[in-house]
Write an enzyme that holds these catalytic residues in place. Structure first.
Site, PDB file in Angstrom:
ATOM      1  N   THR A  55       0.819  -1.207   0.000  1.00 17.88           N
ATOM      2  CA  THR A  55       0.000   0.000   0.000  1.00 17.88           C
ATOM      3  C   THR A  55       0.855   1.259   0.000  1.00 17.88           C
ATOM      4  O   THR A  55       0.471   2.282  -0.576  1.00 17.88           O
ATOM      5  CB  THR A  55      -0.934  -0.022   1.227  1.00 17.88           C
ATOM      6  OG1 THR A  55      -1.740  -1.187   1.140  1.00 17.88           O
ATOM      7  CG2 THR A  55      -1.821   1.199   1.294  1.00 17.88           C
ATOM      8  N   THR A 136       1.411  -4.039   4.371  1.00 23.68           N
ATOM      9  CA  THR A 136       1.252  -4.254   5.811  1.00 23.68           C
ATOM     10  C   THR A 136       0.669  -5.622   6.165  1.00 23.68           C
ATOM     11  O   THR A 136       0.868  -6.106   7.275  1.00 23.68           O
ATOM     12  CB  THR A 136       0.337  -3.168   6.409  1.00 23.68           C
ATOM     13  OG1 THR A 136      -0.871  -3.127   5.639  1.00 23.68           O
ATOM     14  CG2 THR A 136       1.011  -1.816   6.396  1.00 23.68           C
TER      15      THR A 136
HETATM   16  N1  GLU Z   1      -2.054  -3.526   2.487  1.00 20.41           N
HETATM   17  C1  GLU Z   1      -2.008  -4.528   1.491  1.00 20.41           C
HETATM   18  C2  GLU Z   1      -0.622  -5.107   1.358  1.00 20.41           C
HETATM   19  O1  GLU Z   1      -0.278  -5.797   2.264  1.00 20.41           O
HETATM   20  C3  GLU Z   1      -2.670  -4.315   0.238  1.00 20.41           C
HETATM   21  C4  GLU Z   1      -3.103  -5.587  -0.338  1.00 20.41           C
HETATM   22  C5  GLU Z   1      -3.614  -5.405  -1.757  1.00 20.41           C
HETATM   23  O2  GLU Z   1      -4.469  -4.553  -1.975  1.00 20.41           O
HETATM   24  O3  GLU Z   1      -3.139  -6.128  -2.630  1.00 20.41           O
HETATM   25  O4  GLU Z   1       0.111  -4.901   0.410  1.00 20.41           O
END
Ligand code: GLU
Length: 375
Positions: A55, A136
């Site tokens: 993200t 995250t």
């Molecule tokens: N916060 C997420 C991650 O861990 C986003 C996941 C996604 O939308 O693919 O990258």
């Protein structure tokens, strides 16, 4: 190194260009902040930024797209160049290791990160520390893996964001600035892999993601975080006591794949078929996300008792963790006699990583119990 590997279909808005990030940052206090004069820059610590997506590198269709966006839409180089204020604290060297949403991080990514960080610390005496930008969702897993496998005492700091880079009040830029400051801090040395978001420094072993969207998502239940990154300085108040990094016995030399370890989650009236299927499938280890203090039902126990009857070489190692989110799982005779290992305070996904690494060295239950006491 792989670059530009994206895992989310491009159906909504197509690729978001770096100019969108620049536009999103326009008017932001950090954008266009003057870097230090060239002569001062040469005396700054060197911090490497290894980017993996997430993200923090996410792009949405508009500045109010907070929940719909593409993770890994920007490169690490784009994030760094959009944040000139970094130049006040460190000389930055950037590399792209992956560019994915963190649910799609792989063991190959872990090996690539650990190998690259090892090479940086071996070959670049000027490197003060390394920052890894990461989604995250699984950040705590990558952090704990590196905590056990990077055998250097210079800081490795994982950082992410809860809001995409294109969002109003995106948290990524300040998180990245704070992560670089932590990685450049002499005080961070020897404290194991760190996680910096929301101005707080947490230890890789103990931190977990606790909230889907809130900025204060990374918490260390019971034990608390290690310190703050504030305007004046990086301030530590405690440090991890378990073995990590330079003091770790886990060596990835020659490791190209990992033993298979899966997690079985307990609840009322569980279906023992899930555990039976894992055993049947020949897994090397199972982590139980047991109820309460790592307790499972009679049904699951009956399935697990079959394990004790298998030949030693075909017997998966069972680790008891729990689903409560905090507290210790201690040895209990009723489980110990079946050859199970108590997972201590490690949550199921962290217990899985320690068991995977333990199984690269031994299948001896007492040795694995020692490791769960020490790491
Ligand atoms: N916060 C997420 C991650 O861990 C986003 C996941 C996604 O939308 O693919 O990258």
């Amino acid at each position: 190194m792989r670059a530009g590997r994206n895992d989310v279909p491009r159906r909504r808005s197509g690729r978001v260009k770096a100019t969108a990030l620049a536009a999103a940052l326009a008017g932001h206090a950090l954008a266009g902040a003057p870097a230090l004069a060239q002569d001062a820059a040469s005396t700054l610590p060197v911090v490497w930024v290894l980017a993996t997506g997430g993200t923090i590198a996410g792009g949405g269709a508009s500045s109010t797209s907070l929940t719909e966006y593409r993770a890994g839409a920007f490169t690490g180089a784009e994030l760094v160049s959009a944040l000139p204020a970094l130049g006040r604290h460190a000389t930055i060297r950037v590399e792209q290791v992956a560019n994915v949403g963190s649910p799609n991080i792989t063991f190959d990514d872990w090996l690539a990160l650990a190998t690259r960080i090892d090479a940086i610390f071996r070959d670049d005496p000027d490197a003060a520390g390394v920052v890894v930008t990461h989604g995250t969702n699984t950040l705590e897993e990558t952090a704990y893996f590196l905590n056990l496998t990077v055998r250097h005492d210079r800081p490795v700091v994982l950082v992410g964001a809860q809001r995409p880079a294109t969002a109003i009040s995106a948290d990524g830029p300040l998180n990245l600035l704070n992560a670089v400051r932590a990685a450049a801090s002499p005080e961070a040395r020897g404290k194991g892999v760190l996680v910096v978001l929301n101005d707080e420094i947490n230890a890789a072993r103990d931190v977990t993601k606790t909230s889907t969207y809130r900025l204060e998502t990374f918490r260390t239940p019971d034990l608390g975080f290690l310190g703050y990154v504030d305007g004046d300085r990086v301030a530590f108040y405690r440090e991890p006591t378990r073995r990590h990094t330079a003091d770790s016995e886990f060596d990835l030399t020659g490791v190209t794949a990992f033993p298979r370890v899966d997690i079985a989650y307990s609840y009322v009236e569980p279906n023992p078929v899930l555990i039976e299927a894992l055993i049947e499938d020949g897994v090397d280890g199972i982590v139980l996300a047991g109820t309460g203090a790592g307790i499972v039902s009679r049904r699951e126990r009956a399935a697990l008792e079959r394990v004790a009857g298998l030949p030693v070489d075909a017997r998966p190692i069972i680790v008891r963790s729990n689903r409560t989110g905090s507290g210790r799982v201690v040895p209990l005779p009723a489980y110990d006699q079946l050859g199970m290992v108590a997972g201590d305070t490690l949550n199921p996904q962290k217990a899985r990583i320690l068991l995977m690494l333990a199984l690269t060295k031994t299948r001896d239950v007492d040795e694995i119990r020692r490791m769960f006491r020490e790491y």
